[in-house]
Structure formats: structure tokens, C-alpha cells
Design a protein around this motif. Sequence first.
Motif, PDB file in Angstrom:
ATOM      1  N   THR A   1       2.194  10.308   6.376  1.00  0.00           N
ATOM      2  CA  THR A   1       1.785   9.291   5.406  1.00  0.00           C
ATOM      3  C   THR A   1       2.833   9.132   4.312  1.00  0.00           C
ATOM      4  O   THR A   1       3.229   8.011   3.961  1.00  0.00           O
ATOM      5  CB  THR A   1       0.422   9.660   4.788  1.00  0.00           C
TER       6      THR A   1
ATOM      7  N   SER B   1       0.844  -1.205   0.000  1.00  0.00           N
ATOM      8  CA  SER B   1       0.000   0.000   0.000  1.00  0.00           C
ATOM      9  C   SER B   1       0.872   1.245   0.000  1.00  0.00           C
ATOM     10  O   SER B   1       1.043   1.907   1.014  1.00  0.00           O
ATOM     11  CB  SER B   1      -0.936   0.002   1.224  1.00  0.00           C
TER      12      SER B   1
ATOM     13  N   SER C   1      -1.975   4.127   0.042  1.00  0.00           N
ATOM     14  CA  SER C   1      -2.073   4.795   1.339  1.00  0.00           C
ATOM     15  C   SER C   1      -2.383   6.276   1.167  1.00  0.00           C
ATOM     16  O   SER C   1      -3.195   6.844   1.911  1.00  0.00           O
ATOM     17  CB  SER C   1      -0.768   4.622   2.126  1.00  0.00           C
TER      18      SER C   1
ATOM     19  N   PRO D   1       2.336   1.874   6.696  1.00  0.00           N
ATOM     20  CA  PRO D   1       1.380   1.760   5.580  1.00  0.00           C
ATOM     21  C   PRO D   1       0.900   0.329   5.330  1.00  0.00           C
ATOM     22  O   PRO D   1       0.938  -0.172   4.208  1.00  0.00           O
ATOM     23  CB  PRO D   1       2.202   2.271   4.393  1.00  0.00           C
TER      24      PRO D   1
END
Length: 494
Positions: A369, A296, A300, A335
Motif C-alpha cells: 500500500t 487517494s 489509501s 491506489p
Amino acid sequence: MENVVLGIDLGTSSVKIIAANKQGHIIDQSSVPLTLIQPYPGYNEQDPEDWVIAVKEGIKILINRETMNDKQISGLSFSGQMHGLVPLDHAYQPIRNAILWNDTRTSKQCEEIKSKFGNTLLKNPILEGFTLPKLLWLKQNEPKHWRQLKVFLLPKDYVRYKLTGNISMEYSDAAGTLLLNPNTNDWDRAVGNQLGLGDIYPPLVQSHSYVGHITEDIKKELNLTGDIAVFAGGADNACGALGSGVIDEGQTLCSIGTSGVILSCTQSNEDDYGYNIHFFKHAMPNMSYAMGVTLSAGHSLNWLKETFFKQKSFDEILNLATKSAIGANGLLFAPYLQGERTPHGDAYIRGSFIGINSNTSEEDFSRATIEGITYSLYESIVYMRARGRQIDEIISIGGGAKNSFWLQMQADIFNAKVTALKYEEGPSMGAAMLAAYGLGWFESMEDCTDTFIEIGTSYKPNLDNHKLYNQYFEIYRKIYKQTKEITQNLLNIN
């Protein structure tokens, strides 16, 4: 009227086709969407005929435009989503839907394979996504279908068969089945025999091998008047590397799409890397690559956008991230939204934010992130370097290569020079290059690469930033161990 080649990229969500001339310039391109079939949680399938229909539609779109006509097309080749099982009967018709790379139904079969061979097989981890566990699942769960099985193919190989009438599989995709021996360059039938697979293997060819011409029936259906040579093609990651100019010993690729990949070329058949790092054949002749995967990566960032920033563009989210500091003011993101491949090989781990406090801002969430995705990719680099891989320069493609802030972050975290391409077409470009080389337009793949690939801006690492990032990275590496049991407990409730 100039000759062109078609590079056909069979993805999971769409088929993308580019038409490139002898100078490597893109004349035109088309895209046709695909539908995913998900009958149960963890099941991901597609109807193989949908791929064929989409490829035909994509070709028709191109030849019906004013930019080119069918007489210009000299040849075509493929890039394809890896690992998907396409079982064919004795009439070479699909027995059932294809089981895709992101299908996770085969955990039991993976454990059975590990009980016979250990945690790695033919220099690769034993994971749900690979083809061998899918074959074993079919044998154990659909015996009627298994009795019909004559041969198995991978997605792009099935499309190629439908266009030419010839059955084959090429090495770069076959390497992702857990049945190709990298030392002998042949099927490891001893492995298959231990699992009772029988003689179900297609012939093997090189990625640039000529495998036939488009059949007269297909030509008539598509109103094609010229003879179009078809070449075998390659796995999506191998073609992505080829289409980025990553073809020589030690060259490394960072690709950030829905998933993320770190891929480093090597000519040697090295020992197992461990830590769920894959070892596959390249589409480049006599070359292999080590590869780590973040399941991801761009997914993400897309999740963050759709969940918290629906009204913002990706550029606006990345701009938010620039307003936070390195380490996102003490916020870390793992993630693991869909499990993780490298280094943990854990389909059940889930993602987390660590370090939220009352001052944590949307800028911090954005930066955390992006940093978490990049830390996950860096983990693959760390393990490759530990096995002796020298990774000083990296070509970056995908969503992470479209933003200078993220490119500099990659350089700083990876402690390597990171370079973007001037024009990026990804796997479809690699497929076009295989056709161009197969047609004899170039004396070598290196000559083809020199013509087709243009290097863009480079970003050098800031050592002070790297040292600071590294402190956060070492804490990031502890998240998996600390949250594994918690995640499992949460899943057990449901």
C-alpha cells in the motif's frame, strides 16, 4: 507584547488557524470542524456560511486564551481548498451551496468543453474537479439559479469577502478555474464567451495584496479592538509550497495528505505537460508550478487501517511494512480508490492488489500500500522529468514526512534527495507568511522564508534500491491499462 499574524487554512474537513510572530514561531493555533453535504452519490457540497462561522469561532478560540490577545493581531491571510464554486447573486449572497473540488457530477460538462477546446485548456487538463465545468453544470441544470448569478468566487475568497466587504480573487486559486490565461494573467473571456458564461468574473489580485481591514461589524461581533489588515491569500497547494519554503525555480514539493501532490516550481509558461499534470500560478510573485495529483494517497493508508487494522496505529502499520521486502514479496497496489487524477484523469478506475498468493502477509499488504502510493506520486515526477524538469531535491510534507522509513522509500523510488521540515504547519504557515510579507515585516518573500522555515533531516537515494523499485514500478504502470476495462464492466453491472 509581540505582534502576530493569523494564517487561516480553509480545508474540506476543518478550518485551521495559526498565530505566528515575526520570528515565524507558532504562538497558538485552533481548529474547527466542517461538515460535508452529500445529497447524491458523487455530489460534495458545503454551506459557505459554515466556513464563515468556523473562521469566526477559530479566531475567538485564540483570543480567549491566555497565550495571546486580539491587540497583538496585525494581519491575517488565507489558504483555501481549490476549485469550489461559490455562486453569488446581485446582493453578493450565495445562491446555493458551494460545489466542492471533489464533486464529480460534471463529467458531461467536461466532455462538452473538450469538444470545443480539446483535452487541455489554458495549459490544464479538463477535469470534473475544476470550476469551469461546475459553472456550466449550474447553467444547464439550475437555470433559475443561473439567472440570479452576478459573480462567482472560490471558498476562501468568499470568507475574505465576508470579513472585509470586498470582492476579489487571487491568481493562484484563479488558476484552478480553467478560466485564467497564464500568459496574460487575466481572465480568458473568450473561453467563457464560447460557453455562454457572461460577465461573472471577480477582480484579480496578487496573493500578498492588501484587500481591506476586518469590518467594524465583524470586530464588534468578535470583540476585536485593534485594526486587522487582511491579505488575499492563496490556493492550498500554493500555500503548502510557500509554507514549506518551495518558492524557487526547480524546487519540488511532495505532499502526502488525503490526496498526494508533486509540485515543482517554474518561472516560465511552458507548453502543456499533458498526462493530467496541472499548471498553476504560485502564491509566490512571478512564479508558477507544475503539479501532479494522486487522489487517494493518505486516504489509501487510512482505508487499509480502517478495513484491516482497526486496532493498530499508523505507526504500527508502517512498522509492519518495514518487515516486508522491496516489492512486498511480489504484491502491487494501485491506489485508485476514488479514481485517479495524474496521469490518467479517470474518475471511474478503481484500485487493486495484484500478486496475492497464499504466503502474502499483513506485512506485505502494508508495504504494498505504501509503495503503491509512492509509485503513483513518482509517475508525476517521471512525466515532469520527461518535459525537462530537473528534480533532484524534494521537500516532503504531510503524513509521508512523519516516518523515516517512508521518507527513505520516497528518496529511493524518486531517485532524489528527500528532506523533511523541522516544524511543519503546511498551508496555514504559507497563509501566515503572506500576511507577514504583506504587512512589510520582510523586504522579500525570500527573507520571510528564511525566517519562518527550518529544514530538518534529509534522506539520500540508494541507487541499488532505486533500480529494484524501478522494476516493480514498470509493472505497476501496466496495471491501469490492464484493469480499466475490467473496472468499467464491474461498474456497468450496478
